[in-house]
Design a protein around this motif. Structure first.
Motif, PDB file in Angstrom:
ATOM      1  N   GLU A 128       0.821  -1.217   0.000  1.00 15.91           N
ATOM      2  CA  GLU A 128       0.000   0.000   0.000  1.00 15.91           C
ATOM      3  C   GLU A 128       0.855   1.267   0.000  1.00 15.91           C
ATOM      4  O   GLU A 128       0.504   2.255  -0.659  1.00 15.91           O
ATOM      5  N   THR A 168      -8.563   6.714  -1.792  1.00 17.13           N
ATOM      6  CA  THR A 168      -8.901   5.360  -1.329  1.00 17.13           C
ATOM      7  C   THR A 168      -7.737   4.407  -1.613  1.00 17.13           C
ATOM      8  O   THR A 168      -7.857   3.484  -2.421  1.00 17.13           O
ATOM      9  N   THR A 170      -6.374   2.003   0.127  1.00 17.19           N
ATOM     10  CA  THR A 170      -6.578   0.597   0.503  1.00 17.19           C
ATOM     11  C   THR A 170      -7.357  -0.133  -0.575  1.00 17.19           C
ATOM     12  O   THR A 170      -6.994  -1.254  -0.973  1.00 17.19           O
ATOM     13  N   GLU A 171      -8.424   0.498  -1.076  1.00 17.36           N
ATOM     14  CA  GLU A 171      -9.231  -0.130  -2.129  1.00 17.36           C
ATOM     15  C   GLU A 171      -8.427  -0.254  -3.420  1.00 17.36           C
ATOM     16  O   GLU A 171      -8.508  -1.264  -4.124  1.00 17.36           O
ATOM     17  N   THR A 172      -7.640   0.768  -3.743  1.00 23.14           N
ATOM     18  CA  THR A 172      -6.807   0.735  -4.951  1.00 23.14           C
ATOM     19  C   THR A 172      -5.787  -0.387  -4.858  1.00 23.14           C
ATOM     20  O   THR A 172      -5.574  -1.126  -5.821  1.00 23.14           O
ATOM     21  N   THR A 173      -5.177  -0.546  -3.684  1.00 26.95           N
ATOM     22  CA  THR A 173      -4.210  -1.625  -3.485  1.00 26.95           C
ATOM     23  C   THR A 173      -4.887  -2.976  -3.659  1.00 26.95           C
ATOM     24  O   THR A 173      -4.340  -3.880  -4.291  1.00 26.95           O
ATOM     25  N   ALA A 174      -6.099  -3.121  -3.118  1.00 28.39           N
ATOM     26  CA  ALA A 174      -6.839  -4.386  -3.245  1.00 28.39           C
ATOM     27  C   ALA A 174      -7.149  -4.697  -4.706  1.00 28.39           C
ATOM     28  O   ALA A 174      -7.011  -5.849  -5.152  1.00 28.39           O
ATOM     29  N   LYS A 175      -7.539  -3.665  -5.484  1.00 28.63           N
ATOM     30  CA  LYS A 175      -7.820  -3.884  -6.913  1.00 28.63           C
ATOM     31  C   LYS A 175      -6.562  -4.314  -7.660  1.00 28.63           C
ATOM     32  O   LYS A 175      -6.615  -5.203  -8.509  1.00 28.63           O
ATOM     33  N   GLU A 178      -5.838  -7.880  -6.880  1.00 26.86           N
ATOM     34  CA  GLU A 178      -6.715  -8.766  -7.645  1.00 26.86           C
ATOM     35  C   GLU A 178      -6.172  -8.973  -9.053  1.00 26.86           C
ATOM     36  O   GLU A 178      -6.189 -10.091  -9.587  1.00 26.86           O
TER      37      GLU A 178
END
Length: 196
Positions: A128, A168, A170-175, A178
């Motif tokens: 992140e 965002t 955290t959400e960008t890192t999660a995407k 994926e």
């Protein structure tokens, strides 16, 4: 500047992060009250928020005590001194192997891949902090390009996506993770199909 300092491991890396963020680091020689000449730092950056896009310069000591030349240099010196022993390269004596005699044959290895490289790819995780730094650099570069080309960022869809990713992380890192996982699964499937 503080984000560049905190995310860098060395002084050279700190200077590189400043450069990517559009911050120019200037070294100046100044005379102190005692008459001795000392080196001081000054940070220079283009102010893209003001109506007149001009470069602003600030002395490091006026921004923060921990952004001065002496503070930054001592920060990285302490960081280097606290480096764990595991990160230092061990001295390894070379291993001498016996060469096989002529009548001994080795098995055919085919398309065997380096196990170390495979395990690095299998274990990769998106960090992140790396994502935050990259997005900040991307935003700065996009602003500079838009300013150079005379484009407005007000209704720019790409810039809006960059700002959304910045807000965002955290959400960008999660995407991104994926995407890495999908690519990893596709790579494994391709390897299995090739082997069969």
């Amino acid at each position: 500047m503080q984000r560049a300092r905190d995310s860098s491991k060395t002084l050279d890396e700190f200077k590189q992060h400043l450069h990517w963020a559009g911050v120019e680091l200037m070294e100046q020689k100044r005379k102190g009250k005692d008459g001795e000449e000392r080196e001081a730092w000054c940070y220079k950056m283009e102010d893209i928020e003001s109506p007149k896009h001009r470069k602003r310069r600030r002395k490091a000591k006026l921004l923060a005590d921990d952004l001065t030349k002496d503070s930054i240099e001592s920060y990285y010196a302490q960081k280097e001194a606290q480096k764990p022993v595991e990160t230092q390269k061990p001295k390894v004596a070379p291993i001498y192997r016996e060469t096989p005699s002529e009548d001994v044959t080795e098995p055919i290895k085919g398309h065997a891949e380096d196990e170390a490289a495979c395990s690095l790819l299998d274990d990769y995780k998106v960090d992140e902090d790396d994502v935050k730094n990259f997005i900040d650099c991307l935003e700065n570069q996009y602003r500079r390009n838009a300013m150079r080309d005379g484009r407005s960022l007000r209704n720019d869809a790409t810039f809006a996506q960059i700002k959304q990713a910045q807000q965002t992380p955290t959400e960008t890192t999660a995407k991104l993770q994926e995407g890495v996982d999908r690519a990893r699964a596709q790579s494994r499937l391709t390897k299995r199909l090739r082997m069969s």
